[in-house]
Design an enzyme around this catalytic site. Structure first.
Site, PDB file in Angstrom:
ATOM      1  N   ASP A  47       0.858  -1.173   0.031  1.00 57.18           N
ATOM      2  CA  ASP A  47      -0.051   0.022   0.007  1.00 57.18           C
ATOM      3  C   ASP A  47       0.844   1.317  -0.163  1.00 57.18           C
ATOM      4  O   ASP A  47       1.478   1.493   1.110  1.00 57.18           O
ATOM      5  CB  ASP A  47      -0.959   0.020   1.207  1.00 57.18           C
ATOM      6  CG  ASP A  47      -1.892   1.139   1.278  1.00 57.18           C
ATOM      7  OD1 ASP A  47      -2.838   1.128   0.824  1.00 57.18           O
ATOM      8  OD2 ASP A  47      -1.441   2.175   1.942  1.00 57.18           O
ATOM      9  N   LYS A  77      -2.539   5.761  -4.314  1.00 61.93           N
ATOM     10  CA  LYS A  77      -3.706   6.788  -4.074  1.00 61.93           C
ATOM     11  C   LYS A  77      -3.652   7.876  -4.645  1.00 61.93           C
ATOM     12  O   LYS A  77      -2.296   8.524  -4.882  1.00 61.93           O
ATOM     13  CB  LYS A  77      -3.917   7.035  -2.573  1.00 61.93           C
ATOM     14  CG  LYS A  77      -3.811   5.770  -1.754  1.00 61.93           C
ATOM     15  CD  LYS A  77      -3.885   5.941  -0.225  1.00 61.93           C
ATOM     16  CE  LYS A  77      -3.679   4.683   0.587  1.00 61.93           C
ATOM     17  NZ  LYS A  77      -2.176   4.512   1.062  1.00 61.93           N
ATOM     18  N   HIS A 110      -7.395   9.545  -2.163  1.00 62.58           N
ATOM     19  CA  HIS A 110      -7.015   9.422  -0.894  1.00 62.58           C
ATOM     20  C   HIS A 110      -7.943  10.130   0.743  1.00 62.58           C
ATOM     21  O   HIS A 110      -8.015   9.673   1.577  1.00 62.58           O
ATOM     22  CB  HIS A 110      -5.508  10.223  -0.855  1.00 62.58           C
ATOM     23  CG  HIS A 110      -4.687   9.798   0.167  1.00 62.58           C
ATOM     24  ND1 HIS A 110      -3.193   9.855  -0.156  1.00 62.58           N
ATOM     25  CD2 HIS A 110      -4.663   9.407   1.545  1.00 62.58           C
ATOM     26  CE1 HIS A 110      -2.447   9.195   0.901  1.00 62.58           C
ATOM     27  NE2 HIS A 110      -3.504   9.194   2.040  1.00 62.58           N
TER      28      HIS A 110
HETATM   29  P1  NAD Z   1       0.853   1.472  11.785  1.00 64.26           P
HETATM   30  O1  NAD Z   1      -0.341   1.523  12.867  1.00 64.26           O
HETATM   31  O2  NAD Z   1       1.023   0.470  10.808  1.00 64.26           O
HETATM   32  O3  NAD Z   1       2.175   1.518  12.761  1.00 64.26           O
HETATM   33  C1  NAD Z   1       3.355   1.718  12.267  1.00 64.26           C
HETATM   34  C2  NAD Z   1       4.491   1.871  13.231  1.00 64.26           C
HETATM   35  O4  NAD Z   1       4.210   0.755  14.448  1.00 64.26           O
HETATM   36  C3  NAD Z   1       5.989   1.735  12.850  1.00 64.26           C
HETATM   37  O5  NAD Z   1       6.455   2.807  12.343  1.00 64.26           O
HETATM   38  C4  NAD Z   1       6.659   1.213  14.003  1.00 64.26           C
HETATM   39  O6  NAD Z   1       7.015   2.282  15.057  1.00 64.26           O
HETATM   40  C5  NAD Z   1       5.718   0.309  14.962  1.00 64.26           C
HETATM   41  N1  NAD Z   1       5.675  -1.211  14.331  1.00 64.26           N
HETATM   42  C6  NAD Z   1       5.393  -1.763  13.182  1.00 64.26           C
HETATM   43  N2  NAD Z   1       5.734  -3.168  13.651  1.00 64.26           N
HETATM   44  C7  NAD Z   1       6.066  -3.312  14.879  1.00 64.26           C
HETATM   45  C8  NAD Z   1       6.313  -4.462  15.514  1.00 64.26           C
HETATM   46  N3  NAD Z   1       6.174  -5.790  14.965  1.00 64.26           N
HETATM   47  N4  NAD Z   1       6.852  -4.049  16.758  1.00 64.26           N
HETATM   48  C9  NAD Z   1       6.874  -3.064  17.409  1.00 64.26           C
HETATM   49  N5  NAD Z   1       6.691  -1.888  16.653  1.00 64.26           N
HETATM   50  C10 NAD Z   1       6.250  -2.124  15.369  1.00 64.26           C
HETATM   51  O7  NAD Z   1       0.906   2.926  11.053  1.00 64.26           O
HETATM   52  P2  NAD Z   1       0.948   3.700   9.806  1.00 64.26           P
HETATM   53  O8  NAD Z   1       2.299   3.410   8.995  1.00 64.26           O
HETATM   54  O9  NAD Z   1       0.354   4.955  10.167  1.00 64.26           O
HETATM   55  O10 NAD Z   1      -0.325   2.956   9.052  1.00 64.26           O
HETATM   56  C11 NAD Z   1       0.051   1.896   8.231  1.00 64.26           C
HETATM   57  C12 NAD Z   1      -0.237   2.057   6.524  1.00 64.26           C
HETATM   58  O11 NAD Z   1      -1.476   2.604   6.730  1.00 64.26           O
HETATM   59  C13 NAD Z   1       0.653   3.117   6.228  1.00 64.26           C
HETATM   60  O12 NAD Z   1       2.013   2.757   6.050  1.00 64.26           O
HETATM   61  C14 NAD Z   1      -0.038   3.547   4.920  1.00 64.26           C
HETATM   62  O13 NAD Z   1       0.296   2.640   3.922  1.00 64.26           O
HETATM   63  C15 NAD Z   1      -1.466   3.566   5.606  1.00 64.26           C
HETATM   64  N6  NAD Z   1      -1.994   5.013   5.960  1.00 64.26           N
HETATM   65  C16 NAD Z   1      -3.058   5.479   5.050  1.00 64.26           C
HETATM   66  C17 NAD Z   1      -3.672   6.684   5.477  1.00 64.26           C
HETATM   67  C18 NAD Z   1      -4.640   7.282   4.642  1.00 64.26           C
HETATM   68  O14 NAD Z   1      -5.073   8.399   4.945  1.00 64.26           O
HETATM   69  N7  NAD Z   1      -5.099   6.423   3.587  1.00 64.26           N
HETATM   70  C19 NAD Z   1      -3.095   7.286   6.628  1.00 64.26           C
HETATM   71  C20 NAD Z   1      -2.063   6.615   7.349  1.00 64.26           C
HETATM   72  C21 NAD Z   1      -1.737   5.593   6.967  1.00 64.26           C
END
Ligand code: NAD
Length: 277
Positions: A47, A77, A110
């Protein structure tokens, strides 16, 4: 050992792997490595978004992974500034150039940006791109029911999914019910609460009981409630850990405890009704 991930059926006859790698805030020069690590760990779904600035890294990671293009589901997106009929068509071409793809699996609007009122014209461009065979499935992100209803009323075309903020502290029950009633898949962004949830004592206790990590418990919760889930990491060990969730199940007591974590004000990101950027 890598396991084959389950897929969910979409309302256009296609399907989407239920687990994917998110790459928001993954630096452009680290993206190809993260994508390769995910594909090696069994992920078949990535993604990204134009605004993340790393579509080229996604394409490079895919091409150098040794995994066939057709086995991997790629989402990108359309950024807010490009909304509108002609600008969407141009932005799509730019994304495809960076990704190095001929056909995209899923294209999402988005944010609705209701104050600009361009999302219906944008959706018409999405419908055209799909009819031309350039994108297989079309969907939305951060849409509320009123925005989706309007798309369907004005174009007759229904999104296959809505990607929304969703995690145990912000469970989006009302929106999930609306999606289920309308045959729209729910995709969870910030599924780990951007990592904040992983120190929750209740999640830690469930993890200890199953011999799993807090991240694995939260990813497993998303799988069991039927969400498509896209946790982000750049760390190959964590990327593999987040996908190692298909050898255990949460029981009714675990699910009840996680249900209790939902908070009306649990949102981390912007409110889509008022966000204008
Ligand atoms: P997330 O909830 O996936 O958290 C990611 C963070 O959690 C990492 O940076 C790391 O610090 C921690 N983490 C991940 N795996 C871990 C593990 N096994 N152990 C310990 N810590 C860990 O946060 P995100 O990146 O905000 O969301 C995931 C994805 O969603 C994004 O990368 C993106 O692709 C999507 N997203 C979309 C929108 C939108 O508006 N459509 C907005 C935000 C995110």
């Amino acid at each position: 050992m890598t396991q084959q991930h389950p897929s969910l059926a979409l309302n256009d006859g296609r399907s989407i792997p239920q687990l994917g790698l998110g790459v928001w805030r993954t630096p452009a020069d680290a993206t190809a490595q993260a994508v390769k690590a995910a594909l090696a760990a069994g992920y078949r779904h990535i993604d990204t978004a134009a605004i993340y600035g790393n579509e080229a890294g996604v394409g490079e990671g895919l091409r150098t992974s040794g995994v066939a293009r057709e086995e991997v589901f790629i989402t990108t997106k359309l950024w807010n500034a490009e909304q509108g009929l002609d600008s969407t068509l141009r932005a799509f071409d730019a994304s495809m150039q960076l990704l190095g793809l001929d056909v995209l699996d899923l294209y999402l609007i988005h944010w609705p940006n209701p104050s600009r009122d361009l999302y219906v014209d944008t959706w018409r461009a999405f419908v055209r791109l799909q009819s031309e065979g350039r994108v297989r499935s079309i969907g939305v992100s951060n849409f509320e029911p009123e925005h989706i209803d309007r798309l369907v009323q004005e174009t007759g075309a229904k999104p296959v999914l809505n990607q929304i903020e969703l995690h145990p502290r912000f469970q989006q029950r009302r929106l999930r019910e609306y999606h289920a009633a309308n045959g729209i898949a729910t995709q969870a962004w910030s599924p780990l609460g951007q990592g904040q949830l992983l120190e929750d004592a209740g999640i830690e206790a469930i993890a200890a009981r199953h011999g799993k990590t807090p991240a694995q418990v939260v990813v497993r919760w998303h799988i069991e409630v039927g969400n498509v889930v896209i946790p982000k990491s750049v760390n190959p060990g964590r990327i593999a850990e987040n996908a190692d969730v298909f050898d255990f199940a949460l029981d009714a007591q675990d699910m009840a405890a996680i249900a209790q974590l939902d908070q009306a004000e649990g949102r981390i990101g912007p409110n889509p009704l008022t966000a204008a950027f």
